[in-house]
Design an enzyme around this catalytic site. Structure first.
Site, PDB file in Angstrom:
ATOM      1  N   ASP A 134       0.931  -1.253   0.013  1.00 47.84           N
ATOM      2  CA  ASP A 134      -0.048  -0.148   0.116  1.00 47.84           C
ATOM      3  C   ASP A 134       0.914   1.267  -0.054  1.00 47.84           C
ATOM      4  O   ASP A 134       1.642   1.332   0.935  1.00 47.84           O
ATOM      5  CB  ASP A 134      -0.997  -0.026   1.263  1.00 47.84           C
ATOM      6  CG  ASP A 134      -2.089   1.002   1.240  1.00 47.84           C
ATOM      7  OD1 ASP A 134      -1.834   1.985   0.686  1.00 47.84           O
ATOM      8  OD2 ASP A 134      -2.985   0.640   1.504  1.00 47.84           O
ATOM      9  N   LYS A 148      -1.415   9.668   0.874  1.00 46.60           N
ATOM     10  CA  LYS A 148      -1.559  11.043   1.444  1.00 46.60           C
ATOM     11  C   LYS A 148      -0.390  11.385   2.654  1.00 46.60           C
ATOM     12  O   LYS A 148       0.087  10.387   3.281  1.00 46.60           O
ATOM     13  CB  LYS A 148      -2.749  11.131   2.346  1.00 46.60           C
ATOM     14  CG  LYS A 148      -4.162  11.200   1.514  1.00 46.60           C
ATOM     15  CD  LYS A 148      -5.353  11.217   2.329  1.00 46.60           C
ATOM     16  CE  LYS A 148      -6.600  11.092   1.614  1.00 46.60           C
ATOM     17  NZ  LYS A 148      -7.810  10.650   2.322  1.00 46.60           N
ATOM     18  N   ASP A 190       4.274   0.177  -8.350  1.00 45.23           N
ATOM     19  CA  ASP A 190       3.852   0.970  -9.701  1.00 45.23           C
ATOM     20  C   ASP A 190       3.235   2.518  -9.101  1.00 45.23           C
ATOM     21  O   ASP A 190       2.998   3.323 -10.168  1.00 45.23           O
ATOM     22  CB  ASP A 190       2.359   0.332 -10.085  1.00 45.23           C
ATOM     23  CG  ASP A 190       1.226   0.466  -9.288  1.00 45.23           C
ATOM     24  OD1 ASP A 190       1.525   0.140  -8.021  1.00 45.23           O
ATOM     25  OD2 ASP A 190       0.278   0.804  -9.600  1.00 45.23           O
ATOM     26  N   THR A 212       4.844 -11.417  -9.412  1.00 46.62           N
ATOM     27  CA  THR A 212       3.461 -11.574  -8.565  1.00 46.62           C
ATOM     28  C   THR A 212       2.272 -11.170  -9.600  1.00 46.62           C
ATOM     29  O   THR A 212       2.637 -10.760 -10.684  1.00 46.62           O
ATOM     30  CB  THR A 212       3.229 -10.517  -7.336  1.00 46.62           C
ATOM     31  OG1 THR A 212       3.299  -9.190  -8.009  1.00 46.62           O
ATOM     32  CG2 THR A 212       4.501 -10.507  -6.438  1.00 46.62           C
ATOM     33  N   GLU A 223       2.244  -7.766 -10.460  1.00 49.69           N
ATOM     34  CA  GLU A 223       3.304  -7.066 -11.461  1.00 49.69           C
ATOM     35  C   GLU A 223       2.981  -7.688 -12.828  1.00 49.69           C
ATOM     36  O   GLU A 223       3.177  -6.950 -14.053  1.00 49.69           O
ATOM     37  CB  GLU A 223       4.562  -7.802 -11.042  1.00 49.69           C
ATOM     38  CG  GLU A 223       5.841  -7.390 -12.076  1.00 49.69           C
ATOM     39  CD  GLU A 223       7.176  -7.611 -11.511  1.00 49.69           C
ATOM     40  OE1 GLU A 223       7.230  -8.428 -10.504  1.00 49.69           O
ATOM     41  OE2 GLU A 223       8.188  -7.338 -12.077  1.00 49.69           O
TER      42      GLU A 223
END
Ligand SMILES: C[S@@+](CC[C@H](N)C(=O)[O-])C[C@H]1O[C@@H](n2cnc3c(N)ncnc32)[C@H](O)[C@@H]1O
Length: 172
Positions: free
Chosen positions: A50, A54, A87, A119, A122
């Protein structure tokens, strides 16, 4: 890991008769800080975690100046390695900076893994043509036990510590 994938991994390990697999599901930093022994891993793989985009949530990132020492403490010196991919380019560049400033590791960008995508995410992102930042990280010399990130939260690390040489992890 969502429970669907946890169950899938457990079924696959069982159907292959693997006896050297332990699956744990939980918040990674909590597990590292409380359960996993220091220097337990030859290799740590972190793929598409994750990104917590923010800024007020950056402290929750798995690899952040405040948390990186905890993750690196898993690596078995002197040859422990960490592989990372994301990414989310802003997060990826922040991880490059965090690791580049870390005195215990060398970090290298990798265009692609030699064996192809590692994965599901990916493979999907590659099919979609999304740019991915991949990193291969090696411990330098004696490992992270005596070398910590200059902006690390050393109070998150447990164990005896002095001003000169804070201990990266608990000792028992
Ligand atoms: C985008 S998915 C990627 C899954 C897989 N690594 C892949 O590359 O296909 C992100 C996964 O990381 C898990 N995750 C993110 N942050 C985590 C944390 N701090 N502790 C444990 N799991 C975490 C999420 O639950 C989710 O399963």
């Amino acid at each position: 890991m969502v429970s669907k994938y946890f169950r899938l991994a457990a079924r696959r390990a069982a159907s292959r008769g693997l006896s050297n697999v332990v699956l744990l599901r939980g918040e990674a930093l909590y597990l590292i800080a409380t359960l996993l022994p220091a220097a337990m891993a030859r290799t740590v793989h972190v793929y598409f975690p994750d990104p917590w985009p923010k800024s007020r949530h950056h402290r929750r990132r798995l690899l952040d100046p405040r948390t990186v020492d905890l993750v690196l403490s898993l690596l078995d010196p002197p040859r422990g390695r960490l592989f990372f991919a994301t990414d989310h380019l802003e997060y990826g560049e922040a991880v490059v900076e965090t690791l580049s400033l870390h005195p215990a590791v060398d970090v290298q960008r990798v265009d692609a893994w030699p064996e192809g995508p590692r994965t599901n995410y990916e493979a999907k992102f590659e099919r979609e043509g999304r740019p991915i930042i991949r990193l291969a990280v090696r411990l330098r010399g004696g490992g992270p036990s005596s070398l910590l990130h200059p902006a690390g939260r050393h109070d998150l690390l447990v164990g005896p510590a002095t001003d000169q040489e804070p201990s990266a992890r608990r000792t028992s």
